[in-house]
Design an enzyme around this catalytic site. Structure first.
Site, mmCIF file in Angstrom:
data_model
loop_
_atom_site.group_PDB
_atom_site.id
_atom_site.type_symbol
_atom_site.label_atom_id
_atom_site.label_comp_id
_atom_site.label_asym_id
_atom_site.label_seq_id
_atom_site.Cartn_x
_atom_site.Cartn_y
_atom_site.Cartn_z
ATOM 1 N N SER A 9 0.863 -1.041 0.159
ATOM 2 C CA SER A 9 -0.062 -0.050 -0.185
ATOM 3 C C SER A 9 0.831 1.237 -0.061
ATOM 4 O O SER A 9 1.893 1.436 -0.859
ATOM 5 C CB SER A 9 -1.201 -0.072 1.293
ATOM 6 O OG SER A 9 -2.059 0.998 1.116
ATOM 7 N N HIS A 38 -7.436 -5.920 -1.210
ATOM 8 C CA HIS A 38 -6.148 -4.949 -1.233
ATOM 9 C C HIS A 38 -4.896 -5.634 -0.886
ATOM 10 O O HIS A 38 -4.713 -6.362 0.061
ATOM 11 C CB HIS A 38 -6.315 -4.006 -0.201
ATOM 12 C CG HIS A 38 -5.212 -2.863 0.142
ATOM 13 N ND1 HIS A 38 -4.964 -2.134 -0.985
ATOM 14 C CD2 HIS A 38 -4.735 -2.360 1.048
ATOM 15 C CE1 HIS A 38 -4.104 -1.208 -0.760
ATOM 16 N NE2 HIS A 38 -3.964 -1.283 0.591
ATOM 17 N N ASP A 46 -8.600 -4.213 -6.733
ATOM 18 C CA ASP A 46 -8.200 -3.746 -5.210
ATOM 19 C C ASP A 46 -8.704 -2.230 -4.958
ATOM 20 O O ASP A 46 -8.939 -1.434 -5.882
ATOM 21 C CB ASP A 46 -6.431 -3.473 -5.407
ATOM 22 C CG ASP A 46 -6.015 -3.116 -3.981
ATOM 23 O OD1 ASP A 46 -6.632 -2.058 -3.228
ATOM 24 O OD2 ASP A 46 -4.969 -3.116 -3.725
#
Length: 527
Positions: free
Chosen positions: A241, A497, A469
């Site tokens: 991320s 994710h 995602d």
């Protein structure tokens, strides 16, 4: 919106998503470099410029440090070592003060020859890398990887154990997270603006000068101090991320020191805050649509069993009811529209959270019990049972607002953008748009803007993207991979994710092979 970290309960790992929480942090997730660290290419785009290979004389004392490792304190941490490093508060003025960085490691277990240190970062900004290491990475990464690498984490400056920024106390955070993020009247709009102003002032009062020095480029430079202190010639790193921006920024600044970098759930640094927020809004709409289709096939779906689009309309109607009359949730608390929306968002990070989301929505929609949905929101915000908060949301805002100029300057700009955000997500668009206003009230100006990261001459880097995602849309991974000079794009066709360690043997094998043997997957590999 996103990132965070003691993960929402729906995740298998403590990794959190990365954007700004609907209220606590700006949805301007992407960090940037400092103004003097970019150059313009022939097309006029800013490109993150590499730093000199030689360590400047003024930084030599910092690079000469060696950690004084000791056994970490706490139950269950006996296998971990902890240490601290000094970093300059301002790399452009190393004599202006220092701050402490917290490190932790678990040594390679063998068998096999040691490959060096593997640094990990779960995202955020604001997620504790040490917390992620000790609760998941050093225990849950593949055994062959843990056997041959010292597993290491550095909490970024301003985060967790590295001089954390704390903006509000627990009761004030409760009020802040419950603030209406879909204002219907001038008074409600002013209340939201005032909440953002109070939040920023709280951060400034707590952090002082440090608030202007928690940018991603500075944290990337801290990673290089850690690399040197660990005795590694090159950095080996797995970032998820927001951690992909941190890792990519490192590669741009130190391409000659790139070892094996995995950037999972990638972000695109060429996008401005408004575009990032809009595209993430659409990403969560895609995730909600997938959830709604699944839910509609089940007799117990609290949002109806007809057309999946009805689920969105029914959820919006439920949010509207909460806007008018929040649900009681025990202990003197209430489930407001903003808290309910965040609870839903938290569960959309991973399809493994869909059953929990159905249960929470059933309790709230059918039984008028807001406890389960509020619990999802609390986990997202890292609120404990005693009403205290970790510093995730504070650090998230501090980094995001320093890394990029605000998405919107004032409420009028938000109003003008609402049709576009509602189109991106009829369910979440309005709330995400208003949440994007928080950096407009930030006390410290942004130090950079959108830019390319090319890292010319770096060793092969693996960029990983998941096609559906919600927090880091797949096109961001394609965008980052297209910029990096040596990138290989690895694609996971699925929901959720990030991809590493989430059940795909294809993804895990490709990454493990790269980390252990240095051989990246073929560019364009899909799993």
């Amino acid at each position: 919106m996103e990132n965070r970290r003691p993960r929402p309960p729906v995740r298998r790992s403590p990794r959190r998503p990365l954007t700004a929480a609907l209220l606590a942090a700006a949805v301007a997730l992407v960090p940037a470099c400092s103004a003097d660290s970019t150059t313009a290419d022939a097309a006029g785009d800013k490109v993150l410029a590499a730093l000199p290979k030689a360590v400047p004389e003024a930084l030599a004392p910092f690079y000469g440090q060696r950690p004084a490792w000791r056994t970490c304190e706490g139950v269950g941490k006996e296998e971990f070592e902890c240490a601290r490093l000094k970093a300059p508060l301002d790399y452009d003025n190393p004599t202006a003060g220092t701050l402490d960085l917290a490190l932790s490691r678990k040594k390679a277990t063998g068998p096999g020859s040691r490959l060096g240190s593997l640094l990990v970062n779960p995202g955020g900004p604001g997620g504790s890398a040490i917390g992620y290491l000790q609760s998941y990475a050093a225990l849950g990464y593949p055994a062959p990887v843990r056997a041959r690498y010292d597993m290491v984490a550095v909490d970024p400056r301003g985060v967790a154990d590295s001089e954390p920024v704390t903006c509000l106390d627990g009761p004030a955070m409760d009020a802040h997270t419950a603030t209406d993020t879909t204002p219907d009247t001038p008074a409600e709009r002013q209340a939201l603006v005032s909440a953002f102003q109070k939040y920023g002032k709280g951060c400034q009062a707590d952090a002082g000068k440090t608030l202007g020095h928690v940018s991603t480029v500075e944290s990337a430079r801290d990673l290089d101090l850690a690399r040197s202190a660990l005795g590694d010639e090159k950095l080996t790193y797995v970032g998820a991320s927001y951690g992909t921006f941190l890792g990519a920024t490192y590669a741009g600044l130190y391409p000659h020191r790139v070892g094996r970098l995995v950037l999972d759930g990638a972000m695109d640094p060429t996008l401005d805050a408004r575009r990032l927020n809009l595209e993430q809004t659409a990403g969560f709409d895609t995730a909600f649509t997938a959830f709604a289709k699944d839910c509609a096939q089940r007799k117990d779906c609290p949002l109806g069993t007809g057309d999946p689009q009805d689920a969105g309309r029914n959820l919006t109607a439920f949010f509207d009811k909460l806007d008018a009359a929040p649900l009681p949730a025990g202990q003197g608390r209430a489930l407001t529209e903003s808290l309910a929306a965040m609870g839903v968002v938290a569960a959309l990070y991973d399809e493994a959270g869909w059953p929990q989301l159905r249960t929470a929505l059933t309790s709230a929609v059918k039984d008028r019990d807001g406890n389960a949905l509020l619990a999802l929101s609390d986990l997202y915000y890292e609120r404990d049972a005693d009403g205290g908060y970790q510093n995730l949301m504070s650090a998230n805002a501090a980094v995001n607002c320093l890394d990029l100029p605000p998405a919107f300057a004032d409420p009028e700009e938000v109003e003008a953008a609402l049709p576009e955000f509602r189109k991106a997500s009829p369910v979440f668009g309005e709330g995400f748009a208003w949440a994007s206003l928080n950096c407009a009230q930030w006390p410290t100006p942004a130090t950079s803007g959108p830019h390319r990261i090319e890292a010319n001459g770096a060793a092969p880097i693996v960029v990983v993207g998941t096609t559906r995602d919600p927090a880091t849309p797949y096109r961001w991974a394609r965008g980052l991979a297209s910029q990096l000079d040596s990138a290989t794009l690895l694609t996971y066709d699925g929901d959720g994710h990030t991809a590493f360690g989430r059940g795909s043997d294809c993804i895990d094998t490709a990454i493990n092979t790269y980390l252990l043997e240095g051989t990246p997957p073929d560019n364009g590999t899909r799993c």
